[in-house]
Design an enzyme around this catalytic site. Structure first.
Site, PDB file in Angstrom:
ATOM      1  N   ARG B 598       0.848  -1.192   0.000  1.00  0.00           N
ATOM      2  CA  ARG B 598       0.000   0.000   0.000  1.00  0.00           C
ATOM      3  C   ARG B 598       0.888   1.248   0.000  1.00  0.00           C
ATOM      4  O   ARG B 598       1.951   1.260   0.617  1.00  0.00           O
ATOM      5  CB  ARG B 598      -0.823  -0.037   1.268  1.00  0.00           C
ATOM      6  CG  ARG B 598      -1.908   0.976   1.362  1.00  0.00           C
ATOM      7  CD  ARG B 598      -2.503   0.825   2.752  1.00  0.00           C
ATOM      8  NE  ARG B 598      -3.750   1.526   2.904  1.00  0.00           N
ATOM      9  CZ  ARG B 598      -4.296   1.716   4.106  1.00  0.00           C
ATOM     10  NH1 ARG B 598      -3.706   1.237   5.190  1.00  0.00           N
ATOM     11  NH2 ARG B 598      -5.427   2.358   4.214  1.00  0.00           N
ATOM     12  N   ILE B 599       0.450   2.260  -0.720  1.00  0.00           N
ATOM     13  CA  ILE B 599       1.207   3.511  -0.771  1.00  0.00           C
ATOM     14  C   ILE B 599       0.555   4.512   0.182  1.00  0.00           C
ATOM     15  O   ILE B 599      -0.649   4.780   0.095  1.00  0.00           O
ATOM     16  CB  ILE B 599       1.220   4.064  -2.216  1.00  0.00           C
ATOM     17  CG1 ILE B 599       1.894   3.056  -3.154  1.00  0.00           C
ATOM     18  CG2 ILE B 599       1.945   5.411  -2.264  1.00  0.00           C
ATOM     19  CD1 ILE B 599       3.300   2.620  -2.777  1.00  0.00           C
ATOM     20  N   THR B 604       4.570  12.111  -2.523  1.00  0.00           N
ATOM     21  CA  THR B 604       6.002  11.962  -2.228  1.00  0.00           C
ATOM     22  C   THR B 604       6.523  10.618  -2.725  1.00  0.00           C
ATOM     23  O   THR B 604       7.677  10.513  -3.138  1.00  0.00           O
ATOM     24  CB  THR B 604       6.269  12.107  -0.722  1.00  0.00           C
ATOM     25  OG1 THR B 604       5.463  11.173  -0.009  1.00  0.00           O
ATOM     26  CG2 THR B 604       5.979  13.521  -0.244  1.00  0.00           C
ATOM     27  N   GLN B 608       9.667   9.936  -5.130  1.00  0.00           N
ATOM     28  CA  GLN B 608      10.755   9.036  -4.745  1.00  0.00           C
ATOM     29  C   GLN B 608      11.024   8.013  -5.848  1.00  0.00           C
ATOM     30  O   GLN B 608      12.173   7.693  -6.155  1.00  0.00           O
ATOM     31  CB  GLN B 608      10.380   8.330  -3.445  1.00  0.00           C
ATOM     32  CG  GLN B 608      11.572   7.735  -2.720  1.00  0.00           C
ATOM     33  CD  GLN B 608      11.176   7.035  -1.433  1.00  0.00           C
ATOM     34  OE1 GLN B 608      10.020   7.058  -1.024  1.00  0.00           O
ATOM     35  NE2 GLN B 608      12.143   6.397  -0.796  1.00  0.00           N
ATOM     36  N   LYS B 671       5.313  -1.942   1.753  1.00  0.00           N
ATOM     37  CA  LYS B 671       6.530  -2.755   1.589  1.00  0.00           C
ATOM     38  C   LYS B 671       7.801  -1.943   1.320  1.00  0.00           C
ATOM     39  O   LYS B 671       8.887  -2.474   1.445  1.00  0.00           O
ATOM     40  CB  LYS B 671       6.336  -3.756   0.446  1.00  0.00           C
ATOM     41  CG  LYS B 671       5.280  -4.844   0.773  1.00  0.00           C
ATOM     42  CD  LYS B 671       5.404  -6.077  -0.105  1.00  0.00           C
ATOM     43  CE  LYS B 671       4.947  -5.859  -1.525  1.00  0.00           C
ATOM     44  NZ  LYS B 671       4.856  -7.136  -2.300  1.00  0.00           N
ATOM     45  N   GLY B 672       7.687  -0.710   0.935  1.00  0.00           N
ATOM     46  CA  GLY B 672       8.915   0.090   0.753  1.00  0.00           C
ATOM     47  C   GLY B 672       9.301   0.302  -0.698  1.00  0.00           C
ATOM     48  O   GLY B 672       9.216  -0.617  -1.522  1.00  0.00           O
ATOM     49  N   GLU B 675      14.557   1.599  -2.524  1.00  0.00           N
ATOM     50  CA  GLU B 675      15.547   0.873  -3.333  1.00  0.00           C
ATOM     51  C   GLU B 675      14.944   0.401  -4.656  1.00  0.00           C
ATOM     52  O   GLU B 675      15.554   0.520  -5.712  1.00  0.00           O
ATOM     53  CB  GLU B 675      16.095  -0.357  -2.585  1.00  0.00           C
ATOM     54  CG  GLU B 675      16.256  -0.205  -1.080  1.00  0.00           C
ATOM     55  CD  GLU B 675      17.171   0.913  -0.658  1.00  0.00           C
ATOM     56  OE1 GLU B 675      18.201   1.106  -1.317  1.00  0.00           O
ATOM     57  OE2 GLU B 675      16.842   1.600   0.331  1.00  0.00           O
TER      58      GLU B 675
END
Lengths: 328, 708, 210
Positions: B598-599, B604, B608, B671-672, B675
């Site tokens: 989920r965002i 932002t 990113q 989850k990020g 990277e």
């Protein structure tokens, strides 16, 4: 940065007088190169003579040509309506160099005196005959990807980094200087020099001389011109190879006149005389351009990391000519 | 909570401070009596310092002190053999030089100009020794890293690819790449007495920095106050505490004044890490219809002689595709260089470039669409750990990305498409990065006027941590974002992990989530009502005559999470133009499709993602730190000659989120993306370049000379 | 105006000359290395340095964000270091100190420049505008608003320079196309990669104004 004496004369004779022939005295104009070199410890002036308040900033149409004051900034020249209309090649070349902020600071005279970007020159811990004569050349057996393929010597394979100078060379500009011995003119051809045995000398200015102006002859190449600069990123980078191409075409695509000069390939802006000779009187065809590009490469010599320039340079000449002639 | 605010496109909470120049970065605190420290770098690559002449420097006006290995009194807490040494400290503690640029002295003076000039006058004499910085020459000296984490991996049969009907076996080169955040690394250190230290430093982790200072100086952690409120980018270069930070504190104690040590841009090429030079061999074997029979991935990566650096460059090959046979090998090659550091996307970005390039090569060998090849080998569960994925929507990423980039316009025949005089090509590159969640704490306080303050000792290097946390709290509390302040970058706040590994929203966001939920319960309990519905905090506080309610909540991963393999996934699609004569490449379009759960903050997060893509464009097209092995020095160690992308390098970049929550990782379902935004970009571009030109570039970066 | 422009050039030297001679002849400083007692104590108190320090500095008057400043700087101090370290105006950033990144971009007499390569003394009598001087009190400049709206930054460190460049860009009229904006914004590096949002912000302001 080493402390230095700072002076700000307000007229040109005073500036020349206070600088005198002292080896440790430097003129300071835009500072974009000199201040950087001072920060890196490449040069350490005893005295800085700030010439920014001298009346050398004007750009004027003189006779049939143009006189650009030595203190006219790169932006002022590139954006000048007369330059845009009559010397678009110069405008393109200037705008291909550095960044808008740097071009707002850098001056015409300063740009002509820009030192090489050779990394061995810029790093005082490395050998460099240009920085410390006799210390050796780090680049010749080192990482010489950015280095010369024309006119280099065993002492130095550095290149002149200026874009503006390439256009000025193509346009047969003349550098006006003033010094302890009076005023004189130096053709662009003779202004920058090849490294030879004295790579510490970038140009033929005599001690104490100050550039006061650059003069352009009457405009000829107003339309079919292109400045092509190939670099490692799209902008704000020095040239791998650059080409200033100017064509004067007649109604049937015949080449009345042509000027070709390159940047990023030699210790001075590199004029391609033989290629110009070949093209003069011929017509605009890709094949003629291709042949001219091959002729231009005569005498080129690559080093371990810049062999690619032997392929890139003729491609760049071809592309610049095609664009100038509007062949797609 | 009626309407979910999470996912809203809110502007950054610190935007106003940043656009007005009021955001204060670590080097911008004007402490009374501040002195300036400038490091002196070694000019040899290996050897011993036999003497340092500081006379000229000390005679210079304004010089307060010159610290060298000859007068360095040591650090109370520095024990080279202790379990928690100050990692890899190369700072005055011995006279050996292990890399060119190693700090050999610190000049402290009254001004930056004075310190800089005096530093240039410090002269060292050395007993020089032979050194090795040439990776190619020393590759065979590669060793398996210490500890078990990086031992050789085998599933099924080793090198099974060799026996397959269709084989690709190639090597790929990733040169050293520099983080180069815009802000220069800087530390201001100030002592109050002998055992109380305040530090303003560029850091991704104020708590870990606090621990390092505490260890180094042998003082209690609570006596070390670390501040890093605004960080001007880092990308991994501030994940650890570096020698110049320790030097600032040492000097400040010595001269009894606050000392600021700022690295120069040039020093940042040797003193704060980099993505290490790495050569990888990939072997892929497949059946004629594209089923992978074997994957072999070997990686040789540069490290320092005085400290071992490792990263996960081979790991993605074990699980990204379903192959019965897989073996990986990872070795590090110690050279006389500064130690690397994880750089955005770290080893996974390097590994993905190799694996995804090889897969593209295989697709051409098979005459198969690269997306079809990936689908054919889609891993429905994690083949490395034999666990189900907590969530995986990579298939959806392929579909969405293909549609958006116009994949149907791609010609399977390289060099066959043109737009004007430019060759056109399309490529895909994928990636995965572990979805982590660390233990984190958050303190929440709701005031009588209804305003909310949340504190956590996390950092923000740019992604918008404060914005995301504010959105989470706003959503859960039902309080408008404007009434919420989120504070970070202070080691006195409740503990949070270092900002790295794409885990901040997962870790700190979960703590904020738990803190919000807990304080809702606390409010609800005041009146014995349910915490489910809307709560009127102001009325409740007033009714019970309370000035505020506050609590601190600790949050960490559940046991259940261990039953799943957790990754973010990405598929990057590139459309490139390549000029046949000049070799110039333009990435005309880049579509990044990401399954990152989920965002939380769409605005932002999109930035990113785009930023990661720009970093990836730098990695693939422009960035390379070049060594002269004769001297052991960089020849392009500055911002003019080391090329990070500029505005004109960037054309159209689109970020697309799958935006489906992961049910197992954390209560937010995130989850990020930090990277994953970069992992896979490089291969998407080199694959597109191949499609455009028929030229396969296996050595990054793809500068124009490599295409003519 | 500073007396350095009012008086003949030759007269501007002596102060720094005598300060330099002071050290070159090494009367005090080199002596202290060998002298015990009183001289050493004098050196410890750094009286000589304090005096020398003042001698070394050059007065400069300049206007920063509309406010006049009379300062004394060393000739080698850059405009950027003057702003950041002496005037406390830390909005202008140091990213390379060599004109290679654009984080230090300010306007001098309305023109954008890299303040890290401009010696402070050369700015005597000039008008400098930094990011701190862009807003009208509490009202942000439209470019600042647009950068927030379009998320034209992440870490914020290049932002001051980007905005100062962007404001100048509008004045220069280099906003004909996204490509032209990109080219003429290429002197400002953003490592977070906010370029496309920066271009959108600039287009937005341009459209507002036209």
């Amino acid at each position: 940065m080493k402390p230095f004496q700072y002076m700000r004369p307000t007229d040109t004779p005073a500036a020349i007088r206070v600088k005198g022939k002292e080896a440790g005295a430097y003129f300071l104009a835009g500072g974009t190169n000199l201040v950087d070199l001072m920060k890196m410890g490449v040069v350490a002036p005893e005295k800085l003579v700030d010439i920014n308040r001298l009346p050398l900033r004007g750009i004027e149409v003189v006779g049939g040509g143009l006189r650009i004051g030595a203190l006219a900034t790169n932006s002022e020249v590139a954006d000048h309506p007369y330059v845009l209309e009559h010397y678009p090649l110069l405008s393109m070349a200037i705008n291909a160099g550095a960044s808008p902020q740097l071009r707002n600071m850098a001056t015409t005279g300063g740009n002509l005196l820009q030192r090489t970007r050779c990394s061995y020159f810029f790093d005082p811990t490395m050998p460099c005959n240009k920085r410390v004569p006799g210390s050796g050349c780090g680049a010749i057996d080192g990482i010489n990807r950015m280095h010369a393929i024309f006119g280099a010597s065993e002492k130095c394979i550095a290149v002149n980094p200026s874009d503006m100078s390439v256009a000025l060379r193509a346009l047969d500009a003349v550098v006006r200087v003033s010094g302890p011995a009076g005023e004189r003119s130096i053709a662009m051809e003779d202004f920058h020099r090849l490294p030879g045995e004295q790579p510490e000398l970038d140009n033929t200015l005599q001690k104490g001389e100050l550039i006061t102006a650059v003069e352009l002859p009457a405009p000829v190449f107003t339309k079919n011109v292109h400045y092509l600069k190939i670099r490692d990123r799209t902008s704000y980078a020095f040239a791998l190879v650059s080409v200033a191409a100017a064509l004067d075409l007649d109604g049937s695509r015949g080449i009345r006149g042509v000027r070709l000069a390159m940047g990023g390939v030699a210790h001075k802006p590199w004029r391609l005389g033989a290629a110009e000779e070949f093209l003069k009187g011929k017509t605009v065809t890709e094949d003629n351009f291709r042949q001219a590009a091959q002729i231009a490469m005569q005498g080129a010599k690559g080093y371990s990391y810049n062999q690619f320039k032997l392929r890139m340079a003729p491609n760049a000449i071809l592309q610049a000519l095609k664009t100038a002639a509007a062949i797609v | 909570m009626n309407k979910s605010l999470i996912g809203d496109s809110m502007s950054r909470v610190d935007g106003r401070l940043k656009v007005t120049g009021q955001a204060k970065y670590s080097g911008e605190y004007k402490l009374p009596g501040l002195a300036y420290g400038v490091l002196v770098p070694a000019t040899i690559t290996k050897g011993t310092i036999t003497a340092i002449d500081v006379k000229a420097a000390k005679r210079t006006p304004g010089v307060i002190e010159v610290i060298t290995p000859f007068n360095f009194a040591g650090l109370p807490g520095f024990k080279p053999d202790a379990a928690q040494p100050v990692r890899g400290l190369k700072l005055f503690n011995d006279k050996s030089v292990s890399f060119n640029g190693q700090p050999i002295a610190l000049v402290v003076a009254e001004s930056f100009e004075k310190a800089t000039y005096a530093a240039s006058l410090v002269r060292a004499t050395y007993q020089e020794e032979a050194f090795e910085t040439d990776f190619h020459k020393n590759r065979e000296k590669g060793v398996t890293p210490q500890g078990g984490k990086y031992k050789d991996y085998l599933r099924g049969e080793a090198n099974a690819y060799k026996k397959a009907p269709v084989v690709v076996e190639q090597e790929y080169l990733q040169p050293s790449e520099m983080h180069n955040p815009m802000e220069l690394h800087v530390t201001i250190a100030s002592w109050e007495g002998e055992d109380k230290l305040t530090v303003y430093t560029k850091s991704q982790g104020v708590v870990s920095t606090q621990r390092t200072f505490s260890n180094a100086f042998g003082i209690k952690p609570e006596n070390v106050q670390v501040n890093s409120r605004f960080v001007g980018g880092a990308f991994g270069s501030s994940l650890r505490t570096w020698p110049h930070e320790i030097a600032a504190a040492y000097a400040a104690r010595l001269v009894r004044r606050p000392v600021k040590v700022t690295l120069t841009r040039e020093q940042m090429f040797t003193l704060v890490g980099y993505r290490p030079f790495t050569i990888q061999k990939i072997g892929l074997g497949a059946t004629a219809d594209g089923k992978l029979l074997g994957i072999t991935h070997e990686s040789y990566s540069q490290t320092a002689t005085y400290e071992e650096f490792t990263e996960n460059s081979v790991n993605c090959s074990r699980f990204l595709y379903d192959a019965a046979n897989c073996n990986t090998l990872y070795k590090v090659v110690p050279l006389h260089v500064g130690v690397p550091a994880p750089m955005r996307g770290p080893g996974e970005a390097t590994g993905s470039f190799a694996l995804e390039s090889a897969l593209d090569e295989l697709s051409y060998a098979l005459k198969m669409d690269p997306i079809q090849l990936r689908l054919k080998n889609y891993a429905e569960r994690d083949p490395e750990r034999n666990l189900p994925w907590s969530s995986k929507y990579l298939r959806e990423c392929y579909e969405l990305g293909a549609e958006r980039i116009g994949w149907e316009n791609r010609s399977p025949r390289p060099g066959s498409q043109k737009e004007g005089e430019w060759l056109v090509g399309y490529g895909i590159g994928c990636g995965a990065f572990g979805a982590y969640r660390g233990r984190a704490l958050a303190k929440i306080k709701i005031m009588a006027d209804g305003s909310v303050n949340i504190q956590s000792a996390t950092s923000d290097i740019g992604p918008g941590t404060g914005t995301a946390m504010t959105l989470i709290a706003s959503d859960l509390l039902g309080v408008p974002a404007g009434k919420i302040t989120f504070e970070l970058g202070n080691s006195a706040f409740p503990m949070a992990p270092t900002q790295g590994g794409s885990s901040t929203v997962s870790s700190v966001g979960s703590a904020v989530h738990d803190a919000c939920m807990a304080i809702r319960q606390k409010f609800a309990a005041l009146d014995g009502q349910s915490a489910e519905g809307p709560l009127d905090y102001v009325a409740l506080l007033q009714k019970h005559s309370l000035p505020y309610l506050e609590l601190t909540e600790e949050s960490q991963s559940s046991e259940q999470a261990k039953n799943y393999s957790m990754y973010s996934f990405s598929a990057h699609f590139a459309k490139v133009h390549v000029h046949p004569l000049t070799g110039v490449v333009k990435v005309m379009r880049l579509v990044a499709v990401v399954d990152a759960g989920r965002i939380v903050s769409h605005k932002t997060a999109a930035s990113q993602m785009i930023g990661g893509a720009v970093g990836g464009i730098g990695m693939v097209l422009t960035e390379e730190a070049i060594f002269d092995d004769k001297y052991g020095r960089y020849v392009n160690g500055n911002f003019a000659d080391y090329h990070v992308p500029v505005n004109a390098d960037i054309h159209q970049i689109e970020a697309i989120f799958i935006d489906k929550p992961d049910r197992y990782i954390n209560p937010l379902g995130t989850k990020g993306i930090g990277e994953i935004s970069l992992i896979g970009v490089a291969a998407s571009v080199t694959n597109a370049i191949y499609n455009a030109t028929g030229k396969r570039v296996r050595e990054l970066p793809v500068t124009p000379d490599k295409l003519i | 105006m500073s007396r350095y422009t009012d008086k003949p050039a030759e007269q501007s030297g002596p102060q720094s000359e005598s300060r330099r001679d002071f050290f070159k002849k090494g009367s005090l400083l080199s002596a202290i290395a060998f002298s015990p007692g009183a001289v050493l104590r004098a050196a410890e108190n750094k009286w000589d340095e304090k005096i020398a320090d003042e001698w070394e500095k050059i007065p400069v008057s300049l206007t920063v964000n509309g406010a006049p400043y009379q300062v004394k700087v060393e000739a080698r101090t850059t405009l950027l270091d003057l702003l950041r370290e002496q005037l406390g105006l830390t909005g202008s950033k140091k990213g390379c100190d060599r004109g290679q990144c654009g984080a230090c971009t300010v306007h001098v007499d309305g023109v954008r420049v890299n303040s890290c390569l401009s010696l402070a003394v050369t700015n005597d009598g000039k008008k400098v505008t930094t990011i701190e001087g862009l807003a009208d009190g509490e009202n942000l400049h439209p470019m600042q608003e647009a950068f927030i709206r379009h998320d034209g930054f992440q870490c914020g460190y290049c932002t001051s320079g980007q905005i100062m460049s962007a404001v100048a860009l509008l004045k220069e009229g280099r906003t004909a196309s996204p490509e032209q904006i990109s080219e003429f914004m290429s002197g400002n590096i953003c490592r977070c990669g906010a370029y496309s949002n920066i271009v959108k912000a600039i287009q937005d302001v341009k459209n507002q104004l036209s």
